[in-house]
Motif scaffolding. Structure first.
Motif, PDB file in Angstrom:
ATOM      1  N   ASP A 179       0.809  -1.216   0.000  1.00 62.68           N
ATOM      2  CA  ASP A 179       0.000   0.000   0.000  1.00 62.68           C
ATOM      3  C   ASP A 179       0.845   1.270   0.000  1.00 62.68           C
ATOM      4  O   ASP A 179       0.490   2.260  -0.655  1.00 62.68           O
ATOM      5  N   SER A 180       1.956   1.256   0.711  1.00 61.23           N
ATOM      6  CA  SER A 180       2.726   2.491   0.868  1.00 61.23           C
ATOM      7  C   SER A 180       3.468   2.917  -0.398  1.00 61.23           C
ATOM      8  O   SER A 180       3.953   4.044  -0.462  1.00 61.23           O
ATOM      9  N   ASP A 190      11.574   5.149   2.280  1.00 59.53           N
ATOM     10  CA  ASP A 190      11.877   4.155   1.246  1.00 59.53           C
ATOM     11  C   ASP A 190      13.338   3.696   1.309  1.00 59.53           C
ATOM     12  O   ASP A 190      13.730   2.777   0.577  1.00 59.53           O
TER      13      ASP A 190
END
Length: 125
Positions: free
Chosen positions: A61-62, A89
């Motif tokens: 989802d991210s 990230d």
């Protein structure tokens, strides 16, 4: 028989990178390839995967909407295009191979049996 990642780098927040996963010793015409990442002090997590016979790709989802996975069969390479990168990230990114079985690819790393060494992605100003 191996997969080899490249393309990691230091990039500022909001920047982009494209990671490559080159397969050697086997064909990606019919395969599952997953991208996974591990940040310092955290557990490995799935990022995205693709079954190379045009099955729908999957994303955590991210990263959905920011990352895109694709396959270039003549180059025997899977790419992970990463846009709008965020500090969270930051991680070592690994690609991994699993045999195709006619089903959607898996985001479970236990389903993959051939892993690359990884490439470092650092997002920082």
């Amino acid at each position: 028989v191996q997969v080899l990642e490249s393309g990691g780098d230091l990039v500022q927040p909001g920047g982009s990178l494209r990671l490559s996963c080159v397969a050697s010793g086997f064909s990606l015409n019919v395969a599952k390839i997953g991208w996974f990442r591990r940040a310092p002090g955290k557990e490995r997590e799935a990022v995205s995967c693709i079954e190379t016979r045009n099955f729908p790709a999957r994303y955590r989802d991210s990263v959905r909407g920011r990352f895109t996975i694709s396959v270039d069969k003549p180059k025997n390479t899977v790419f992970l295009q990463m846009n709008s990168l965020k500090p969270e990230d930051t991680a070592v990114y690994h690609c991994a191979y699993a045999p195709a079985d006619g089903l959607l690819c898996d985001l479970d790393p236990r389903e993959y049996d051939l892993w690359g060494q990884g490439t470092q992605v650092t997002v920082s100003s």
